[in-house]
Design an enzyme around this catalytic site. Structure first.
Site, mmCIF file in Angstrom:
data_model
loop_
_atom_site.group_PDB
_atom_site.id
_atom_site.type_symbol
_atom_site.label_atom_id
_atom_site.label_comp_id
_atom_site.label_asym_id
_atom_site.label_seq_id
_atom_site.Cartn_x
_atom_site.Cartn_y
_atom_site.Cartn_z
ATOM 1 N N ASN A 158 4.178 -41.927 85.847
ATOM 2 C CA ASN A 158 5.178 -41.215 86.645
ATOM 3 C C ASN A 158 5.529 -39.886 86.003
ATOM 4 O OD1 ASN A 158 7.212 -40.976 88.775
ATOM 5 N ND2 ASN A 158 8.691 -41.197 87.110
ATOM 6 N N GLU A 271 26.878 -32.860 90.427
ATOM 7 C CA GLU A 271 25.600 -33.177 91.056
ATOM 8 C C GLU A 271 25.327 -32.350 92.314
ATOM 9 O OE1 GLU A 271 22.847 -34.568 90.917
ATOM 10 O OE2 GLU A 271 22.869 -36.003 89.254
#
Length: 474
Positions: A158, A271
């Site tokens: 990944n 965020e």
């Protein structure tokens, strides 16, 4: 493409007047985050290279992906290429997958190697991205990990983007949410009670950062896709420990391992929805090796109230995988715009095969690997409506939607925990708005659309060229 790494891309941006160099010394806080916030609001939103930061010795690159102009140049297109054209060009390049990487010796990332007295503060010009972050964050990292049960399977390796909180000179926190591929690797490692080796790669070829934040399938390689987008193999090398495949031309690589079965407080962090995430128990990573180029550039990303760099970075790389997954099952789908808050909001344009087709398309999107946890509001419009043109989308909403039959709520569905409206965190009520023109057997009065005047395309090109000439003469 005419660049192989971050340094060469910055040179390209500078030639295209898409780079601003700040030579004056700046403070780490609040200057760097303020610069990162300001850049996307500028006309053509250039990248910024801050050459001197008080208390640190290395430079910082900001807003590298933070405009459609920079995004076009990343794809090898003229910088004034419209967004919809970038979408379809990306689709063409995507079709070249896979182009396998090559492994090189004497990789630039190996110019300097540190294995003793690790101190991240000696290498990284760290700063809080937003004022009330729980600490210094690395927000634009490409993180490599392998499947512990199948470590030799290259496609299961990944390459993802996850937020990193610096907690000490050789200790960082990481947020692997359950639907992320790295969480699969970590779960398997923890079942064996073994540490999970990872490499945190900073300052990369922009195509690599683009792909590391793209939701592709678990057994697809981000490196193979990056090669397809560039039209040539990505250069890789091996990590010092863990046998991980890392970009040969990254600026900095932090090698370490996720400590198994231990969680410590991580956060809060400002965020991408434009709010703080709060603090949660998350794993920690012990750093044991650093490799970097001489005079490395630390690339970081400001994220906050949209639009900021992260919104450009995750716009089309979220839209295209969803488009391809939908079109595989629903060939009438024309385009997907998932640019809004990493696909929490999605607009789909499609031709309707039969009554209720728009709702079926929306429900399929909500069952995709990315759409299931992320997407909350899905708007479906006709094939002649440009989903990237919000004026056209609003026209469809105001003239095609009957709230009593075209609006669907799906309660208690999976959601994105970073979305402050999810309650409890990680659960959503999904909203589908079918703004397509009804077709049989759905009954509706006949609607005859206005036709576009003849020669509109000719005059659109004429006016576009005339405007370019006027701007070029100033």
């Amino acid at each position: 493409m005419s660049y192989k790494d971050l340094r060469e891309f910055l040179e390209l941006l500078e030639k295209e007047n898409q780079l601003v160099r700040i030579k004056d010394e700046v403070m780490p806080e609040p200057d760097l985050s303020a610069i990162g916030k300001s850049a996307p609001s500028m006309e053509s939103a250039p990248a910024i290279l801050v050459e001197k930061i008080k208390g640190y010795k290395n430079s910082v690159a900001l807003n590298v992906h933070g405009s459609w102009q920079n995004h076009a140049l990343m794809l090898g297109l003229p910088k004034d290429t419209p967004v919809k054209e970038q979408f379809y060009e990306l689709d063409k390049k995507w079709s070249k997958y896979p182009i396998k990487p090559v492994w090189v010796k004497d990789a630039p990332i190996k110019e300097v190697k540190i294995t003793k007295d690790i101190n991240l503060f000696d290498i990284l010009p760290l700063f809080r991205v937003n004022k009330y972050d729980g600490g210094f964050y690395i927000s634009k990292a490409l993180i490599v990990s392998k499947d512990p049960e199948d470590p030799d399977n290259f496609d299961k390796q990944n390459v993802g983007t996850y937020r990193i909180q610096v907690k000490g000179k050789d200790l960082v926190g990481i947020q692997p949410l359950p639907f992320h591929d790295i969480a699969i690797h970590l779960k398997k490692a923890e079942e064996m009670n073994e540490p999970l080796p990872i490499s945190i790669c900073l300052g990369n070829d922009p195509i690599l950062n683009f792909m590391s934040s793209t939701p592709i399938e678990y057994v697809q390689s981000e490196y193979d896709f990056a090669g397809a987008l560039k039209g040539e193999p990505i250069e890789l090398t091996k990590s010092e420990v863990g046998n991980l495949d890392i970009p040969a031309r990254s600026e900095i690589v932090l090698e370490g391992y996720i400590i198994p079965r231990k969680r410590k407080i991580e956060g809060p962090f400002g965020e991408f929805p434009g709010s703080y995430s709060g603090a949660r128990l998350q794993p920690e990573v012990r750093i044991h090796t650093i490799t970097h180029r001489k005079n490395p550039i630390f690339e970081n990303l400001y994220l906050g109230m949209p639009w900021t760099e992260i919104d450009y970075l995750m716009a089309l790389n979220t839209s295209l995988p969803l488009y391809r997954q939908l079109k595989r099952d629903f060939p009438e789908v024309v385009a997907v715009n998932a640019m809004y808050t990493h696909g929490i909001g999605v607009v789909i344009s499609t031709k309707s095969r039969f009554g209720g087709y728009g709702k079926a398309v929306a429900m399929r999107l909500l069952s995709t690997p990315h759409g299931m946890p992320y997407s909350k509001i899905v708007i479906v419009v006709d094939e002649f409506v440009d989903p990237f043109n919000l004026e056209q989308v609003m026209w469809a909403l105001t003239t095609r939607v009957r709230p009593d039959k075209d609006v669907v709520l799906i309660p208690n569905a999976p959601g994105m925990p970073l979305d402050p409206s999810s309650e409890p965190a990680g659960m959503h009520t999904k909203l589908i708005i079918d703004a397509t023109t009804p077709v049989a057997p759905d009954k509706a009065r006949e609607t005859e659309l206005l036709e576009v005047p003849e020669k509109t395309d000719f005059w659109s090109d004429y006016l576009k060229n005339a405007l370019r000439d006027i701007r070029g003469n100033k």
